[in-house]
Design a protein around this motif. Structure first.
Motif, PDB file in Angstrom:
ATOM      1  N   LEU A   1       6.852  -0.441   7.435  1.00  0.00           N
ATOM      2  CA  LEU A   1       5.720   0.467   7.545  1.00  0.00           C
ATOM      3  C   LEU A   1       6.199   1.911   7.647  1.00  0.00           C
ATOM      4  O   LEU A   1       7.223   2.196   8.274  1.00  0.00           O
ATOM      5  CB  LEU A   1       4.879   0.119   8.776  1.00  0.00           C
ATOM      6  N   ARG A   2       5.444   2.808   7.045  1.00  0.00           N
ATOM      7  CA  ARG A   2       5.759   4.242   7.099  1.00  0.00           C
ATOM      8  C   ARG A   2       4.513   4.983   7.593  1.00  0.00           C
ATOM      9  O   ARG A   2       3.443   4.843   7.015  1.00  0.00           O
ATOM     10  CB  ARG A   2       6.178   4.763   5.723  1.00  0.00           C
ATOM     11  N   TYR A   3       4.693   5.736   8.663  1.00  0.00           N
ATOM     12  CA  TYR A   3       3.589   6.483   9.271  1.00  0.00           C
ATOM     13  C   TYR A   3       3.871   7.980   9.223  1.00  0.00           C
ATOM     14  O   TYR A   3       5.015   8.409   9.365  1.00  0.00           O
ATOM     15  CB  TYR A   3       3.404   6.083  10.735  1.00  0.00           C
ATOM     16  N   ARG A   4       2.795   8.757   9.079  1.00  0.00           N
ATOM     17  CA  ARG A   4       2.876  10.205   9.238  1.00  0.00           C
ATOM     18  C   ARG A   4       2.212  10.565  10.569  1.00  0.00           C
ATOM     19  O   ARG A   4       1.073  10.199  10.827  1.00  0.00           O
ATOM     20  CB  ARG A   4       2.163  10.927   8.095  1.00  0.00           C
TER      21      ARG A   4
ATOM     22  N   TYR B   1       0.855  -1.195   0.000  1.00  0.00           N
ATOM     23  CA  TYR B   1       0.000   0.000   0.000  1.00  0.00           C
ATOM     24  C   TYR B   1       0.883   1.235   0.000  1.00  0.00           C
ATOM     25  O   TYR B   1       1.945   1.243   0.637  1.00  0.00           O
ATOM     26  CB  TYR B   1      -0.900   0.031   1.245  1.00  0.00           C
ATOM     27  N   GLU B   2       0.452   2.281  -0.697  1.00  0.00           N
ATOM     28  CA  GLU B   2       1.136   3.560  -0.617  1.00  0.00           C
ATOM     29  C   GLU B   2       0.140   4.675  -0.916  1.00  0.00           C
ATOM     30  O   GLU B   2      -0.613   4.603  -1.899  1.00  0.00           O
ATOM     31  CB  GLU B   2       2.319   3.633  -1.577  1.00  0.00           C
ATOM     32  N   GLU B   3       0.152   5.678  -0.069  1.00  0.00           N
ATOM     33  CA  GLU B   3      -0.709   6.836  -0.267  1.00  0.00           C
ATOM     34  C   GLU B   3      -0.295   7.581  -1.532  1.00  0.00           C
ATOM     35  O   GLU B   3       0.889   7.743  -1.810  1.00  0.00           O
ATOM     36  CB  GLU B   3      -0.598   7.764   0.949  1.00  0.00           C
ATOM     37  N   ALA B   4      -1.273   8.026  -2.291  1.00  0.00           N
ATOM     38  CA  ALA B   4      -0.973   8.750  -3.527  1.00  0.00           C
ATOM     39  C   ALA B   4      -0.381  10.119  -3.210  1.00  0.00           C
ATOM     40  O   ALA B   4      -0.711  10.748  -2.195  1.00  0.00           O
ATOM     41  CB  ALA B   4      -2.255   8.914  -4.358  1.00  0.00           C
ATOM     42  N   GLY B   5       0.508  10.578  -4.089  1.00  0.00           N
ATOM     43  CA  GLY B   5       1.026  11.933  -3.987  1.00  0.00           C
ATOM     44  C   GLY B   5       2.173  12.126  -3.023  1.00  0.00           C
ATOM     45  O   GLY B   5       2.510  13.282  -2.703  1.00  0.00           O
ATOM     46  N   LEU B   6       2.812  11.057  -2.548  1.00  0.00           N
ATOM     47  CA  LEU B   6       3.953  11.227  -1.655  1.00  0.00           C
ATOM     48  C   LEU B   6       5.129  11.838  -2.417  1.00  0.00           C
ATOM     49  O   LEU B   6       5.301  11.590  -3.609  1.00  0.00           O
ATOM     50  CB  LEU B   6       4.371   9.876  -1.054  1.00  0.00           C
ATOM     51  N   PRO B   7       5.953  12.644  -1.749  1.00  0.00           N
ATOM     52  CA  PRO B   7       7.115  13.228  -2.440  1.00  0.00           C
ATOM     53  C   PRO B   7       8.088  12.146  -2.891  1.00  0.00           C
ATOM     54  O   PRO B   7       8.161  11.073  -2.290  1.00  0.00           O
ATOM     55  CB  PRO B   7       7.731  14.131  -1.376  1.00  0.00           C
ATOM     56  N   HIS B   8       8.834  12.432  -3.940  1.00  0.00           N
ATOM     57  CA  HIS B   8       9.805  11.453  -4.418  1.00  0.00           C
ATOM     58  C   HIS B   8      11.020  12.168  -4.973  1.00  0.00           C
ATOM     59  O   HIS B   8      10.938  13.273  -5.506  1.00  0.00           O
ATOM     60  CB  HIS B   8       9.189  10.532  -5.469  1.00  0.00           C
TER      61      HIS B   8
ATOM     62  N   ASP C   1      -0.942   8.185  10.746  1.00  0.00           N
ATOM     63  CA  ASP C   1      -1.605   7.603   9.580  1.00  0.00           C
ATOM     64  C   ASP C   1      -0.602   6.742   8.815  1.00  0.00           C
ATOM     65  O   ASP C   1       0.529   7.174   8.557  1.00  0.00           O
ATOM     66  CB  ASP C   1      -2.132   8.701   8.648  1.00  0.00           C
ATOM     67  N   LEU C   2      -1.023   5.540   8.463  1.00  0.00           N
ATOM     68  CA  LEU C   2      -0.183   4.661   7.655  1.00  0.00           C
ATOM     69  C   LEU C   2      -0.162   5.194   6.225  1.00  0.00           C
ATOM     70  O   LEU C   2      -1.214   5.343   5.598  1.00  0.00           O
ATOM     71  CB  LEU C   2      -0.732   3.234   7.675  1.00  0.00           C
ATOM     72  N   ILE C   3       1.026   5.513   5.701  1.00  0.00           N
ATOM     73  CA  ILE C   3       1.110   6.055   4.348  1.00  0.00           C
ATOM     74  C   ILE C   3       1.853   5.129   3.387  1.00  0.00           C
ATOM     75  O   ILE C   3       1.853   5.371   2.187  1.00  0.00           O
ATOM     76  CB  ILE C   3       1.739   7.468   4.337  1.00  0.00           C
ATOM     77  N   SER C   4       2.468   4.074   3.930  1.00  0.00           N
ATOM     78  CA  SER C   4       3.146   3.122   3.061  1.00  0.00           C
ATOM     79  C   SER C   4       3.342   1.808   3.802  1.00  0.00           C
ATOM     80  O   SER C   4       3.596   1.803   5.015  1.00  0.00           O
ATOM     81  CB  SER C   4       4.509   3.681   2.613  1.00  0.00           C
ATOM     82  N   ALA C   5       3.216   0.710   3.073  1.00  0.00           N
ATOM     83  CA  ALA C   5       3.462  -0.616   3.652  1.00  0.00           C
ATOM     84  C   ALA C   5       4.115  -1.495   2.601  1.00  0.00           C
ATOM     85  O   ALA C   5       3.646  -1.569   1.451  1.00  0.00           O
ATOM     86  CB  ALA C   5       2.159  -1.252   4.147  1.00  0.00           C
TER      87      ALA C   5
ATOM     88  N   PHE D   1       9.384   5.398  10.275  1.00  0.00           N
ATOM     89  CA  PHE D   1       9.561   4.169   9.513  1.00  0.00           C
ATOM     90  C   PHE D   1       9.788   3.052  10.518  1.00  0.00           C
ATOM     91  O   PHE D   1      10.720   3.115  11.334  1.00  0.00           O
ATOM     92  CB  PHE D   1      10.764   4.277   8.578  1.00  0.00           C
ATOM     93  N   LEU D   2       8.950   2.034  10.461  1.00  0.00           N
ATOM     94  CA  LEU D   2       9.007   0.948  11.438  1.00  0.00           C
ATOM     95  C   LEU D   2       9.093  -0.387  10.727  1.00  0.00           C
ATOM     96  O   LEU D   2       8.190  -0.759   9.974  1.00  0.00           O
ATOM     97  CB  LEU D   2       7.763   0.977  12.338  1.00  0.00           C
ATOM     98  N   THR D   3      10.191  -1.094  10.956  1.00  0.00           N
ATOM     99  CA  THR D   3      10.327  -2.467  10.476  1.00  0.00           C
ATOM    100  C   THR D   3       9.855  -3.402  11.580  1.00  0.00           C
ATOM    101  O   THR D   3      10.387  -3.371  12.693  1.00  0.00           O
ATOM    102  CB  THR D   3      11.787  -2.793  10.123  1.00  0.00           C
ATOM    103  N   THR D   4       8.850  -4.203  11.284  1.00  0.00           N
ATOM    104  CA  THR D   4       8.391  -5.216  12.230  1.00  0.00           C
ATOM    105  C   THR D   4       9.068  -6.531  11.886  1.00  0.00           C
ATOM    106  O   THR D   4       8.835  -7.107  10.819  1.00  0.00           O
ATOM    107  CB  THR D   4       6.865  -5.376  12.184  1.00  0.00           C
ATOM    108  N   SER D   5       9.941  -6.986  12.793  1.00  0.00           N
ATOM    109  CA  SER D   5      10.702  -8.207  12.586  1.00  0.00           C
ATOM    110  C   SER D   5       9.923  -9.405  13.148  1.00  0.00           C
ATOM    111  O   SER D   5       9.372  -9.319  14.246  1.00  0.00           O
ATOM    112  CB  SER D   5      12.054  -8.092  13.293  1.00  0.00           C
ATOM    113  N   PRO D   6       9.879 -10.516  12.437  1.00  0.00           N
ATOM    114  CA  PRO D   6       9.078 -11.666  12.877  1.00  0.00           C
ATOM    115  C   PRO D   6       9.772 -12.472  13.969  1.00  0.00           C
ATOM    116  O   PRO D   6      10.033 -13.670  13.833  1.00  0.00           O
ATOM    117  CB  PRO D   6       8.918 -12.476  11.586  1.00  0.00           C
ATOM    118  N   VAL D   7      10.061 -11.801  15.082  1.00  0.00           N
ATOM    119  CA  VAL D   7      10.714 -12.458  16.201  1.00  0.00           C
ATOM    120  C   VAL D   7      10.056 -11.989  17.490  1.00  0.00           C
ATOM    121  O   VAL D   7       9.531 -10.860  17.567  1.00  0.00           O
ATOM    122  CB  VAL D   7      12.232 -12.133  16.218  1.00  0.00           C
ATOM    123  N   LEU D   8      10.035 -12.841  18.486  1.00  0.00           N
ATOM    124  CA  LEU D   8       9.545 -12.482  19.815  1.00  0.00           C
ATOM    125  C   LEU D   8      10.737 -12.276  20.731  1.00  0.00           C
ATOM    126  O   LEU D   8      11.585 -13.157  20.861  1.00  0.00           O
ATOM    127  CB  LEU D   8       8.629 -13.583  20.356  1.00  0.00           C
ATOM    128  N   ALA D   9      10.823 -11.108  21.367  1.00  0.00           N
ATOM    129  CA  ALA D   9      11.976 -10.783  22.214  1.00  0.00           C
ATOM    130  C   ALA D   9      11.741 -11.138  23.669  1.00  0.00           C
ATOM    131  O   ALA D   9      12.637 -11.604  24.355  1.00  0.00           O
ATOM    132  CB  ALA D   9      12.302  -9.290  22.089  1.00  0.00           C
TER     133      ALA D   9
END
Length: 295
Positions: free
Chosen positions: A279-282, A25-32, A266-270, A233-241
């Motif tokens: 994941l990218r949040y604003r 998923y990605e929100e339309a119109g993000l800067p690039h 708001d989630l703007i990219s996944a 920007f949040l990377t969710t790693s598939p591990v339990l700590a």
């Protein structure tokens, strides 16, 4: 059931590093910025920021642990499993920044680290250099270390290479004559503590308007408390700590928000690679303020 304590094997070849992330998923119109073609393919699209922008990058376990505690140096690598996709995204976010902002605790907890794009992902070093040339930026983002007390390991390789140290008057006195000649001390404010708004305003005077912070959790707490963080920007790693007697903070330390306060995002990219989520949040409140301190 037996316990599996083996981390996923680290990846390393250029082909593995540049294997594309799957865009969910990605929100339309993000800067690039117009990433180099191989990076746009690897990232699953383009990336960019509208300055002024302060964005954070973290990796966390499924159960929300972002740091394993003071007895575990370089715990981010343990949480991420040093997977190539996470290292590539880390390097890419550094390559997009004017400066990388960290706290003294993060510096002490990662004794061999350098906060450069190529240190995160050496296989993509030439592409990072190309990207920074296209953005008309210096070869490396400037490392900025925040310390109110001036308690820093002067022999840390990142300081030996040169860094900007944002500190108090007392902290500057403590550091006088101790830090490497390649470092610059930036005295911010006259009191015993630092306001992050003042630090960021001082960075703006040096031309740093797109700033990445890699924390740690206490620094993120200060930034959120002052309403300064724009994106996460949040990377969710598939591990339990897990947690027991050792303090293992999540993304934020030293600041309680709920139930009396809230910081919604708001989630703007996944994106996805295998079982990792990128994941990218604003941050809503921060984006609305857009630095009323004229950053």
């Amino acid at each position: 059931m037996g316990e599996n304590t083996t981390a996923p094997p680290a990846e390393g070849t250029p082909a593995q590093v540049l294997e594309p992330l799957e865009l969910l998923y990605e929100e339309a119109g993000l800067p690039h910025y117009g990433l180099p073609p191989e990076f746009a393919r690897a990232y699953g699209g383009d990336l960019g920021f509208t300055p002024p922008c302060l964005y954070a990058n973290f990796v966390a376990s499924i159960d929300g642990v972002a740091a394993l505690g003071p007895g575990y140096p370089s715990s981010g690598s343990a949480i991420s499993g040093r997977r190539s996709a996470d290292r590539f995204v880390m390097g890419l976010l550094r390559a997009c920044s004017d400066a990388v902002l960290i706290g003294a605790g993060t510096l002490r907890a990662t004794p061999g680290h350098r906060w450069t794009p190529s240190h995160a992902c050496p296989q993509a070093a030439s592409g990072f250099a190309e990207l920074r040339r296209s953005l008309r930026r210096p070869t490396q983002p400037e490392l900025v270390v925040v310390t109110a007390s001036g308690d820093l390991p002067a022999n840390h390789p990142a300081l030996q290479s040169g860094a900007l140290i944002a500190t108090t008057v007392n902290g500057a006195c403590r550091l006088d004559g101790l830090i490497p000649a390649a470092c610059t001390t930036l005295t911010v404010g006259k009191g015993p503590t630092l306001r992050m708004a003042d630090v960021l305003a001082a960075l703006k005077t040096r031309g740093h308007t797109t700033v990445l912070t890699e924390g740690g959790p206490r620094l993120i707490g200060h930034l959120l408390d002052e309403g300064l963080l724009d994106e996460l920007f949040l990377t969710t790693s598939p591990v339990l700590a897990g947690r027991a007697d050792t303090p293992r903070p999540g993304l934020i330390a030293g600041l309680e928000l709920l139930p009396d306060k809230s910081r919604w995002a708001d989630l703007i990219s996944a994106r996805r690679r295998d079982s990792y989520l990128f994941l990218r949040y604003r941050l809503r409140a921060c984006a609305a303020r857009k630095y009323d301190l004229a950053l």
